[in-house]
Design an enzyme around this catalytic site. Sequence first.
Site, mmCIF file in Angstrom:
data_model
loop_
_atom_site.group_PDB
_atom_site.id
_atom_site.type_symbol
_atom_site.label_atom_id
_atom_site.label_comp_id
_atom_site.label_asym_id
_atom_site.label_seq_id
_atom_site.Cartn_x
_atom_site.Cartn_y
_atom_site.Cartn_z
ATOM 1 N N ASP A 1 -0.740 7.818 4.386
ATOM 2 C CA ASP A 1 -1.903 6.970 4.057
ATOM 3 C C ASP A 1 -3.192 7.618 4.564
ATOM 4 O O ASP A 1 -4.251 7.509 3.950
ATOM 5 C CB ASP A 1 -1.777 5.585 4.724
ATOM 6 C CG ASP A 1 -0.777 4.671 4.007
ATOM 7 O OD1 ASP A 1 -0.310 5.037 2.915
ATOM 8 O OD2 ASP A 1 -0.487 3.588 4.560
ATOM 9 N N GLU B 1 2.021 16.135 -0.844
ATOM 10 C CA GLU B 1 1.650 14.860 -0.186
ATOM 11 C C GLU B 1 1.913 13.665 -1.103
ATOM 12 O O GLU B 1 1.184 12.671 -1.083
ATOM 13 C CB GLU B 1 0.211 14.907 0.310
ATOM 14 C CG GLU B 1 0.033 15.992 1.358
ATOM 15 C CD GLU B 1 -0.687 15.561 2.602
ATOM 16 O OE1 GLU B 1 -0.869 14.359 2.805
ATOM 17 O OE2 GLU B 1 -1.042 16.454 3.374
HETATM 18 N N1 CAA Z 1 2.735 1.842 5.570
HETATM 19 C C1 CAA Z 1 3.611 1.136 6.351
HETATM 20 N N2 CAA Z 1 4.863 0.790 5.927
HETATM 21 C C2 CAA Z 1 5.209 1.153 4.683
HETATM 22 C C3 CAA Z 1 4.350 1.868 3.828
HETATM 23 C C4 CAA Z 1 3.062 2.204 4.314
HETATM 24 N N3 CAA Z 1 2.186 2.893 3.571
HETATM 25 N N4 CAA Z 1 4.975 2.094 2.657
HETATM 26 C C5 CAA Z 1 6.184 1.519 2.756
HETATM 27 N N5 CAA Z 1 6.338 0.954 3.992
HETATM 28 C C6 CAA Z 1 7.471 0.182 4.486
HETATM 29 C C7 CAA Z 1 7.744 -0.981 3.541
HETATM 30 O O1 CAA Z 1 6.965 -2.107 3.857
HETATM 31 C C8 CAA Z 1 9.219 -1.212 3.760
HETATM 32 O O2 CAA Z 1 9.389 -1.938 4.956
HETATM 33 P P1 CAA Z 1 10.360 -3.258 4.988
HETATM 34 O O3 CAA Z 1 11.705 -2.755 4.582
HETATM 35 O O4 CAA Z 1 10.290 -3.716 6.405
HETATM 36 O O5 CAA Z 1 9.758 -4.206 4.002
HETATM 37 C C9 CAA Z 1 9.775 0.188 4.016
HETATM 38 O O6 CAA Z 1 8.649 0.982 4.444
HETATM 39 C C10 CAA Z 1 10.384 0.798 2.785
HETATM 40 O O7 CAA Z 1 9.376 0.855 1.800
HETATM 41 P P2 CAA Z 1 9.680 0.906 0.250
HETATM 42 O O8 CAA Z 1 10.714 -0.107 -0.084
HETATM 43 O O9 CAA Z 1 8.379 0.844 -0.459
HETATM 44 O O10 CAA Z 1 10.357 2.353 0.109
HETATM 45 P P3 CAA Z 1 10.774 3.171 -1.196
HETATM 46 O O11 CAA Z 1 12.046 3.856 -0.912
HETATM 47 O O12 CAA Z 1 10.687 2.312 -2.405
HETATM 48 O O13 CAA Z 1 9.707 4.387 -1.296
HETATM 49 C C11 CAA Z 1 7.656 5.602 -1.604
HETATM 50 C C12 CAA Z 1 8.386 4.323 -1.085
HETATM 51 C C13 CAA Z 1 6.209 5.184 -1.614
HETATM 52 C C14 CAA Z 1 8.078 6.057 -2.980
HETATM 53 C C15 CAA Z 1 7.885 6.743 -0.569
HETATM 54 O O14 CAA Z 1 9.209 7.214 -0.598
HETATM 55 C C16 CAA Z 1 6.941 7.913 -0.761
HETATM 56 O O15 CAA Z 1 5.765 7.852 -0.390
HETATM 57 N N6 CAA Z 1 7.416 9.065 -1.312
HETATM 58 C C17 CAA Z 1 6.632 10.278 -1.389
HETATM 59 C C18 CAA Z 1 6.856 11.123 -0.171
HETATM 60 C C19 CAA Z 1 5.755 12.143 0.030
HETATM 61 O O16 CAA Z 1 4.581 11.839 -0.143
HETATM 62 N N7 CAA Z 1 6.119 13.358 0.443
HETATM 63 C C20 CAA Z 1 5.156 14.371 0.721
HETATM 64 C C21 CAA Z 1 5.562 15.148 1.930
HETATM 65 S S1 CAA Z 1 4.264 16.029 2.713
HETATM 66 C C22 CAA Z 1 4.017 17.403 1.806
HETATM 67 O O17 CAA Z 1 3.753 17.318 0.655
HETATM 68 C C23 CAA Z 1 4.200 18.716 2.433
HETATM 69 C C24 CAA Z 1 3.061 19.462 2.911
HETATM 70 O O18 CAA Z 1 3.265 20.218 3.812
HETATM 71 C C25 CAA Z 1 1.672 19.400 2.340
#
Ligand code: CAA
Length: 382
Positions: A240, A363
């Site tokens: 975030d 990201e």
């Molecule tokens: N803040 C706080 N808590 C959060 C949240 C947030 N932004 N997003 C989700 N959660 C919590 C939810 O509230 C939930 O909690 P509860 O079970 O207590 O209700 C829990 O986390 C699970 O959330 P979801 O059910 O939404 O999870 P999901 O499996 O459906 O997936 C997703 C969510 C948004 C798709 C996530 O998997 C995601 O962001 N994926 C992308 C990952 C990513 O960005 N990777 C990049 C890596 S960094 C990189 O690129 C490398 C580099 O070196 C530059």
Amino acid sequence: MLDFSLTPEQESLQDLARKFARTEMAPRAAACDKEGRFPEEIYRKAWELGLMNLNVPSEYGGSGLSVLDQCLIVEELAYACGGMTTSIIANCLALEPILLGATPEQKRRWLAPFCAEYHLASFCLTEPGGGSDAAGLQTRATRDGDDYVLRGEKCFITNGPHASLFTVFATTDPSLRAKGIVAFVVPGDAPGIVRGKDEDKMGHRASSTGTIRFEDVRVPAAQRLGGEGEGFSIAMRTLDQTRTPIGALATGIAQAALDHAARYSLERKSFGKPISEHQAIQIKLANMAQMVSAARLLTWKAAWTIDRGERGTLDSSIAKCVASDSALRVADDAIQIFGGYGYMKEYPVEKLLRDAKLTQIYEGANEIQRIVTARELLRRYA
Ligand code: CAA
């Protein structure tokens, strides 16, 4: 009143970053891109100037900047080279989990020495079996007395081949998905860490990206960030924060593409006049300028939201997504304005397209940003 003017301090930060970008980064960008060279001497200079560890509070030796201040710097750096910028800001991504999840004692232990000297850190979330489904990660953390034993593989890790510290996300039980994830701080010299090859990438070639294997790496429980099951929230809250500077990085690439294209259009002649006098080119330039402005404003808006202490999930996913889609389109239009020359490596715009592409993927792929946006949006209507 909403005010877009920068403070004198912000102007001097921007100026510092611009000078560094134009004098140190830009002159070496094409060669590093061509050779796929990781210019560590530039990263060291960035550290000396306080252009790394931007999010780490000054009490630990970091720059302690607001997200908006970070974005001002990142846009300037990315104007010169997207790849170098990715490596310079990777510490912010890797250290954010410590800022969010560590105890005061852990922060002192890990952040202060890290900021006192030049070091690189990497954020280890993505795995070969899946990047978008972060809750489905498979790296195992098995409790053994006062330690955990980590086993698994991470891939596409920025600065991984050079990092002296890793923040690692692993699971105590994959069937628990998000609720099983734990975050750890792992020193780069821990026995059992195996670094894979440096990837040969399409763009961001001055950055280094590698695979990190954890072969029964023993990590004391004191190096766990937060409790068991809190790792996923730490990872999401980290993203975030850090997706907003990726919006700034994409904006920097887009602004560079627009500037190159506009200047070229004033010089290049066709049908007896500069191509800037053809409406087809003017319309393209206008569309490009609109996209650059929208990218910057959405990025600033997301930074403003986070700096006010509000949850940045929605605004940062919108900013990252719009800015990176814009960067790709603006770079593509810049190549079109350059015509055949734009396709040649001798000219600067084809690199911008290759660098822009990654901002749509890392990201969190832009499809994920749209999912996050839709979820956050619908929550407000439910
Ligand atoms: N803040 C706080 N808590 C959060 C949240 C947030 N932004 N997003 C989700 N959660 C919590 C939810 O509230 C939930 O909690 P509860 O079970 O207590 O209700 C829990 O986390 C699970 O959330 P979801 O059910 O939404 O999870 P999901 O499996 O459906 O997936 C997703 C969510 C948004 C798709 C996530 O998997 C995601 O962001 N994926 C992308 C990952 C990513 O960005 N990777 C990049 C890596 S960094 C990189 O690129 C490398 C580099 O070196 C530059």
